[in-house]
Design a protein around this motif. Structure first.
Motif, PDB file in Angstrom:
ATOM      1  N   GLY A  11      10.958  33.987   7.462  1.00 55.54           N
ATOM      2  CA  GLY A  11      10.547  32.928   8.374  1.00 55.54           C
ATOM      3  C   GLY A  11      10.430  31.575   7.707  1.00 55.54           C
TER       4      GLY A  11
ATOM      5  N   TYR B 114      13.082  28.299   7.814  1.00 54.00           N
ATOM      6  CA  TYR B 114      12.614  27.002   8.313  1.00 54.00           C
ATOM      7  C   TYR B 114      12.968  25.875   7.340  1.00 54.00           C
ATOM      8  CZ  TYR B 114       9.712  23.460  10.477  1.00 54.00           C
ATOM      9  OH  TYR B 114       9.287  22.317  11.087  1.00 54.00           O
TER      10      TYR B 114
ATOM     11  N   GLN C  23      16.606  25.238   7.421  1.00 50.91           N
ATOM     12  CA  GLN C  23      16.951  24.546   8.661  1.00 50.91           C
ATOM     13  C   GLN C  23      16.621  23.058   8.561  1.00 50.91           C
ATOM     14  OE1 GLN C  23      14.918  26.084  12.083  1.00 50.91           O
ATOM     15  NE2 GLN C  23      15.945  24.719  13.517  1.00 50.91           N
TER      16      GLN C  23
ATOM     17  N   GLU D  71       7.591  19.654   4.386  1.00 51.20           N
ATOM     18  CA  GLU D  71       8.196  19.556   5.713  1.00 51.20           C
ATOM     19  C   GLU D  71       8.759  18.156   5.945  1.00 51.20           C
ATOM     20  OE1 GLU D  71       7.228  20.909  10.229  1.00 51.20           O
ATOM     21  OE2 GLU D  71       5.592  19.985   9.110  1.00 51.20           O
TER      22      GLU D  71
ATOM     23  N   SER E  90       6.841  16.619  13.933  1.00 53.56           N
ATOM     24  CA  SER E  90       6.827  18.043  13.614  1.00 53.56           C
ATOM     25  C   SER E  90       6.765  18.872  14.885  1.00 53.56           C
ATOM     26  CB  SER E  90       5.628  18.371  12.719  1.00 53.56           C
ATOM     27  OG  SER E  90       5.496  19.764  12.564  1.00 53.56           O
ATOM     28  N   THR E  91       7.475  19.973  14.868  1.00 56.22           N
ATOM     29  CA  THR E  91       7.458  20.883  16.016  1.00 56.22           C
ATOM     30  C   THR E  91       6.258  21.816  15.986  1.00 56.22           C
ATOM     31  OG1 THR E  91       8.770  22.539  14.827  1.00 56.22           O
ATOM     32  CG2 THR E  91       9.971  20.863  16.093  1.00 56.22           C
TER      33      THR E  91
ATOM     34  N   ALA F 150       6.199  24.436  14.136  1.00 54.13           N
ATOM     35  CA  ALA F 150       6.676  25.778  13.774  1.00 54.13           C
ATOM     36  C   ALA F 150       6.217  26.176  12.373  1.00 54.13           C
ATOM     37  CB  ALA F 150       8.199  25.831  13.860  1.00 54.13           C
ATOM     38  N   LEU F 151       6.272  25.223  11.435  1.00 51.10           N
ATOM     39  CA  LEU F 151       5.870  25.553  10.067  1.00 51.10           C
ATOM     40  C   LEU F 151       4.376  25.847  10.000  1.00 51.10           C
ATOM     41  CD1 LEU F 151       6.738  25.905   7.147  1.00 51.10           C
ATOM     42  CD2 LEU F 151       6.271  23.479   6.770  1.00 51.10           C
ATOM     43  N   GLU F 152       3.573  25.080  10.745  1.00 48.05           N
ATOM     44  CA  GLU F 152       2.135  25.347  10.757  1.00 48.05           C
ATOM     45  C   GLU F 152       1.848  26.771  11.211  1.00 48.05           C
ATOM     46  OE1 GLU F 152       2.317  20.861  11.631  1.00 48.05           O
ATOM     47  OE2 GLU F 152       3.558  22.639  11.890  1.00 48.05           O
ATOM     48  N   THR F 153       2.567  27.216  12.238  1.00 52.95           N
ATOM     49  CA  THR F 153       2.368  28.581  12.738  1.00 52.95           C
ATOM     50  C   THR F 153       2.774  29.612  11.699  1.00 52.95           C
ATOM     51  OG1 THR F 153       2.768  27.832  15.010  1.00 52.95           O
ATOM     52  CG2 THR F 153       2.987  30.184  14.573  1.00 52.95           C
ATOM     53  N   LEU F 154       3.945  29.399  11.089  1.00 52.16           N
ATOM     54  CA  LEU F 154       4.429  30.333  10.072  1.00 52.16           C
ATOM     55  C   LEU F 154       3.458  30.429   8.899  1.00 52.16           C
ATOM     56  CD1 LEU F 154       8.214  29.358   9.956  1.00 52.16           C
ATOM     57  CD2 LEU F 154       7.297  31.573  10.659  1.00 52.16           C
TER      58      LEU F 154
END
Length: 555
Positions: free
Chosen positions: A103, A107, A110, A308, A368-369, A371-375
């Motif tokens: 994951g 990221y 990407q 990020e 920022s989307t 997504a990284l915080e969630t991961l």
């Protein structure tokens, strides 16, 4: 009187065994046959009723439903089942680590891919030939950034410096097509580049931020990879012979002794597996250090200089640099001529009126989307949850795989009989097994494979700590077997300092733990193995008769 005493002893023993024989032979082996057959073994090996157990090599030698072949088959099965349980636990942990790695790695890649795609979409229209004629240089930069991120032995600051030097030479030629600029003249330009700052602050800012951001992202992902690799390699460490015997006694000897319904006492199970997995428990300290360092370095993912922001914005620094070069074109040329001399005019140049495209590109950073915080939030929670993995493994396996009894009472299997288990539970790790009552552990001979993995954890932890400080270190795959040359040509100091032979200590627990309330002597007489076998009884009887006939000269 002496002759009479010997005869009385022999007669008493014979009577006791006779009573035991009658009781034992009346017991059927039907339940054992059912269990044994369910495991895929041939029922032809199983006796119909209990037989004398002097042939047993692992289980207590009372009357039994197990032949030698059955004991061997069950011993092999118990070892295979424990190794399978260890692999299952290890695979579950590896799966969590692999999912985290996949994951986060996806990221970051990407982010870099999106940055390169944005460059390819916007630079041709804004900069024209300044970009198109140098597209290869930009592609090479992104390729080297990917190599660096994936652990290649590159020095990022040097990589960036070489990129800017090559780009300056190419772009200066394009911006001054009316001048002949031989290689020695461009060398002079390169030597003055730091003072001239042709690209403005962009190269310096990118260097400072990129080295910290890329090394943090890379170290975190590599840390996940090393952790998974350590788990995989430790899971392949075979169980020792003493462990195999202890696990057989734990799991299947109750079946052989006619109490198949008795499940292992909890503390008995823990002692067996603490002895079997003593080397694995020694991973605990460095395992915790690694996971703590990985949680800590995620702080470097956020903010203007975070991984990020920086990894996803490389193209923005490049655009800013080209904008600055075009803005400073005339003053830069004057300074270069002042420092390096007047170059010759290029007779084939298109002339002063035909200047390269001087478009300007202003890019906005995308928000920022999340997504990284969630991961990262999920990864941090899971990393904290797996900190106790190695020292909790014996208890976990006992609870989930060993059909352990719910409590340590008179109904659980204690290794000798159905009864309470009294010995204390050993501590964690190799050094604490010196008095383990269930598994003979040589604490002076640590497993070298596991010592090597402890060294790999140390190496990776040091790299993470360096990365937290923004240090750009040459990275080599810390999971490589050959990289841990210092991983243990011998045992650790705290273990080698205790070269105590376990056989010289009172390491064997008295049989009184099997039958509480008896003295040690009485417990030994009344244990499951206490009744004399027929062969032993005959030898004692013959000895008594011989002494009786021989007379006083032998007394």
């Amino acid at each position: 009187r002496a002759r009479g005493w010997w005869l009385l002893c022999a007669a008493t023993a014979l009577a006791a065994c006779a009573r035991g024989d009658a009781a034992s032979k009346s017991r059927s082996c039907g339940e054992v046959r059912q269990i044994y057959g369910a495991k895929g073994f041939s029922l032809s090996d199983v006796p119909q009723a209990e037989i004398s157990g002097e042939h047993l090599r692992i289980c207590p030698q009372g009357y039994t439903c197990c032949t030698s072949e059955m004991e061997e088959n069950l011993a092999n099965r118990s070892r295979a089942e424990l190794e399978s349980a260890l692999r299952d636990s290890s695979r579950a942990l590896q799966a969590v680590l692999a999912a985290q790695l996949q994951g986060v790695d996806d990221y970051f890649q990407q982010l870099l891919n999106n940055s390169e795609r944005a460059l390819q979409d916007t630079f041709p229209g804004a900069f024209g030939e300044l970009y198109t004629q140098n597209a290869r240089a930009f592609r090479d930069l992104y390729s080297e950034l990917r190599l660096y991120y994936h652990g290649a032995n590159l020095h990022l600051e040097e990589t960036l410096a070489e990129f800017w030097a090559r780009l300056l030479e190419r772009l200066f030629r394009q911006l001054q097509p009316q001048l002949l600029l031989p290689d020695d003249y461009l060398d002079c330009l390169g030597k003055q580049a730091e003072a001239l700052r042709p690209f403005g602050d962009a190269p310096r800012e990118l260097r400072l931020r990129a080295t910290r951001a890329f090394v943090a992202a890379r170290a975190f992902v590599q840390g996940l990879g090393v952790a998974g690799d350590v788990v995989r390699k430790v899971a392949q460490v075979p169980l020792g012979a003493e462990c195999s015997r202890a696990v057989m006694k734990l799991v299947y000897c109750a079946h052989c002794l006619g109490v198949p319904g008795a499940r292992p006492c909890p503390d008995y199970c823990r002692n067996v597996l603490k002895g079997c997995l003593a080397n694995q428990a020694d991973l605990d300290a460095e395992w915790r250090n690694l996971l703590d360092s990985m949680v800590l370095i995620t702080d470097k993912f956020w903010g203007p200089s975070g991984a990020e922001s920086v990894i996803g914005s490389v193209h923005m620094w490049l655009a800013e640099a080209i904008n600055a070069l075009q803005d400073n074109r005339d003053s830069l040329t004057a300074k270069v001529i002042q420092g390096c001399g007047n170059p010759k005019v290029n007779p084939q140049s298109p002339g002063q009126d035909e200047k390269p495209n001087r478009g300007k590109l202003v890019l906005q950073e995308k928000p920022s989307t999340g997504a990284l915080e969630t991961l990262v939030s999920e990864a941090k929670t899971q990393l904290r949850d797996m900190q106790d993995f190695w020292i909790s493994l014996p208890g976990t396996l006992c609870s989930e795989k060993m059909a352990m009894s719910a409590s340590s009472d008179d109904r659980c299997w204690n290794g000798m009989a159905k009864g309470r288990y009294l010995p204390e539970v050993m501590g964690d790790g190799l050094a604490n097994q010196i008095n383990n009552p269930e598994v003979e552990v040589d604490i002076t001979k640590p497993d070298m494979t596991i010592r090597q993995q402890i060294m790999q954890l140390k190496i990776m932890t040091n790299r993470l700590r360096g990365a937290y400080g923004g240090n750009d270190v040459d990275f080599q795959d810390a999971s490589d077997d050959g990289s841990g040359s210092g991983s243990g040509g011998g045992c650790l100091d705290d273990i080698c300092g205790r070269r105590v032979s376990k056989k010289s200590s009172s390491s064997r627990t008295p049989l009184t733990h099997a039958l509480p309330g008896l003295s040690e002597h009485e417990g030994q007489k009344n244990s499951a193995a206490g009744c004399l076998s027929a062969h032993t009884f005959l030898l004692l009887l013959l000895l008594a008769l011989a002494l009786a006939v021989a007379g006083p000269q032998w007394r």
